[in-house]
Design a protein around this motif. Sequence first.
Motif, short mmCIF file in Angstrom:
data_model
loop_
_atom_site.label_atom_id
_atom_site.label_comp_id
_atom_site.label_asym_id
_atom_site.label_seq_id
_atom_site.Cartn_x
_atom_site.Cartn_y
_atom_site.Cartn_z
N TYR A 111 -27.51 17.56 -12.57
CA TYR A 111 -27.28 17.44 -11.33
C TYR A 111 -28.15 18.11 -10.34
CZ TYR A 111 -22.31 16.33 -10.11
OH TYR A 111 -21.14 15.77 -9.66
N LEU A 112 -28.77 19.20 -11.03
CA LEU A 112 -29.73 19.74 -10.27
C LEU A 112 -31.13 19.35 -10.17
CD1 LEU A 112 -28.37 23.50 -11.16
CD2 LEU A 112 -28.56 22.62 -8.66
N LEU A 113 -31.52 18.80 -11.40
CA LEU A 113 -32.59 17.95 -11.21
C LEU A 113 -32.86 17.05 -10.39
CD1 LEU A 113 -33.10 18.15 -15.31
CD2 LEU A 113 -34.27 19.45 -13.64
N PHE A 115 -31.06 17.02 -7.64
CA PHE A 115 -31.21 17.76 -6.15
C PHE A 115 -32.63 17.99 -6.06
CE2 PHE A 115 -26.69 19.80 -5.65
CZ PHE A 115 -26.19 18.78 -5.94
N LEU A 116 -33.28 18.30 -7.04
CA LEU A 116 -34.74 18.96 -7.01
C LEU A 116 -35.54 17.68 -6.29
CD1 LEU A 116 -35.51 21.23 -10.06
CD2 LEU A 116 -36.05 21.61 -7.62
N ALA A 119 -34.81 16.67 -3.02
CA ALA A 119 -35.53 17.79 -1.95
C ALA A 119 -37.02 17.40 -1.94
CB ALA A 119 -35.11 19.14 -2.21
N TRP A 120 -37.64 17.18 -3.00
CA TRP A 120 -39.04 16.94 -2.97
C TRP A 120 -39.56 15.56 -2.32
CZ3 TRP A 120 -42.42 13.91 -6.81
CH2 TRP A 120 -43.53 14.35 -6.49
N THR A 121 -38.41 14.37 -2.54
CA THR A 121 -38.84 13.09 -1.92
C THR A 121 -39.10 13.33 -0.44
OG1 THR A 121 -37.16 12.48 -3.48
CG2 THR A 121 -38.20 10.85 -1.79
N PRO A 122 -40.28 12.55 0.16
CA PRO A 122 -40.85 12.75 1.53
C PRO A 122 -39.84 12.03 2.26
CG PRO A 122 -42.46 11.67 0.14
CD PRO A 122 -41.14 11.76 -0.67
N LEU A 123 -39.46 12.64 3.53
CA LEU A 123 -38.63 12.61 4.49
C LEU A 123 -38.37 10.85 4.88
CD1 LEU A 123 -38.29 15.58 6.90
CD2 LEU A 123 -36.40 14.85 5.27
N LEU A 209 -20.82 11.14 -3.35
CA LEU A 209 -19.72 11.61 -2.53
C LEU A 209 -20.51 12.95 -2.01
CD1 LEU A 209 -16.78 11.38 -5.36
CD2 LEU A 209 -16.63 11.35 -2.68
N LEU A 210 -21.30 13.51 -2.52
CA LEU A 210 -22.12 14.66 -2.25
C LEU A 210 -23.15 14.49 -0.93
CD1 LEU A 210 -22.54 16.79 -5.36
CD2 LEU A 210 -20.54 16.65 -3.98
N GLY A 211 -23.28 13.01 -0.47
CA GLY A 211 -24.18 12.93 0.33
C GLY A 211 -25.75 12.61 -0.16
N LEU A 212 -25.76 12.58 -1.51
CA LEU A 212 -27.08 12.64 -2.11
C LEU A 212 -27.43 11.58 -3.03
CD1 LEU A 212 -26.96 16.54 -3.17
CD2 LEU A 212 -28.37 15.48 -1.00
#
Lengths: 265, 267
Positions: A111-113, A115-116, A119-123, A209-212
């Motif tokens: 899950y956290l990988l 997430f990481l 977060a790292w992916t450009p906007l 579901l978490l919006g990610l």
Amino acid sequence: MSRGAGRLAALLLLLLAVGPLLVPARLAEEDREAVRSAPTREHPLGTDALGRDNLYRYLRGMRMSLSGAGAAAVVATGIGLVAGFLLSRLGRGGMAFWGPALDTFQSMPWYLLVFLVRAWTPLETGPEQLTVILFTMLALLGWAPAARTVGAACRQLRQEPWAVFGRASGMSGVQMFRTHYWPHLVPLARVHFLMLTPAILLAESSLGLLGLGVPDSAPSLGSALTDLLQPGARWWEAAPLILLLTAVLSLQTISRRLTDERKRP
Amino acid sequence: MRMAGALGLTATALGLLLYYSPGREYASETMTGFGLAQEGPAGRQGLEPGPGEFVGQYLRNLLRGDFGYSSTFQTPVGRLVAERAARTAGQLLSATGLLSVTVCVFLLGGLWRDSLRGWIGLAAMVLQSIPPALFAIPIVLASGPPFVAIALAALPRTLRVLDAVVVRQQGSAHVAWMRAMGCGWWAMTWHGQIRAAGRELGESAASMVPLLLGSLLAVEIVVGYPGLGTLAWRGVYGRDLPLLGAVTLLFSGATSLSAAVAQREER
């Protein structure tokens, strides 16, 4: 597990995969006159806040998630096959390093990988690219169990008399793999694929579901499930959950059927 | 040894990820050029640090307890994680307790009889096909504590693992012998199955930790509980890689520890 259950599961999966082709094309358009409407003759499962038909959204999301999960499972199983075959050729020293390394990889909090990486992916990354990145990540996280099983199977196959004969008659590693190991590994790969697909489908839904997960503009099952998290969610908005359950249980049924067949003498 | 390897590998990967991300100065609490301006060879020559030097410094900082600075919360990550970890650990322990009580009710309350086993297995299979985050919805509606949803999400797999362990014991020679000797149901269940499968149950319990952690993250986010899950989620939206890295390291440590325990039991 009866043969009928397996066939029924396969039929259900096929229906889910071709679902969007079965609904009228007019449902793909936004209906601004019916925003968040209840089920009607025009919109059998109501509409969302933008006036999009829920039935069409859910079916399209299902097809998108199923195809994404299937593709990711194919990649993961492929990597697992190659890695497993290479692992089986390692000696005791190699296994002493790669065995624990594989354990370590499997015990990572996936899950956290994700997430990481998210977060790292450009906007400025577009929805299609985000979808590809997400399923690629899930594929890269899912190959380890297949590698372990294939590695063990290959090690066992190498001891068989025909394998010893093949090696003694000068067959190369590639030839051995193609003619001797591959036919034995195909059923194993098929079971792994069928076990991985629902796991990836569930992972995508959880992230959605978490919006990610997959962004809403590229409908997926995960983003469709977020309807259930809205305040005042209505009962017909549970339809994506039923689609998800149908897909996961069908895949599990088929994989169990194939596993039973493999065990049968 | 394996746990240290897992943590080292995760930390190195995190260091590299941070090196190639914008805002990498946040990887240190002090944010002074990542401590490289005066000390490192690259800093002495007035150059940007290379990836190797950066990762080395990041690992040294981690060993000193410096997890970086959170750009989202404007607080050192170490302090933030320590605050939230206590709350998350509380939820995790409560969920484990609830799960254990439920399992005991199933095992000792006579719910594990052959007539019910099929139904329990079917229910577990269906529930296992539901994303953990959805278990949080009834909890949100009922304003209940998040640990109930975490335990609910982990229950189906627990029941399936238990079923496999208990059924294997049922077919063993000592249970057949106990049956032949006329032992009662309670004695057979407790002495013949549960106690005999103690090690296996311990191994299964340890292997459940990653599942519990995954469910915890999802449930915390949906419920909005101020724990590590919500922290990580806000970290994603704030693109706060040091914060996410610290949570990942913590979870990676917990899962590696549980894997080590499970393997020790297996041996």
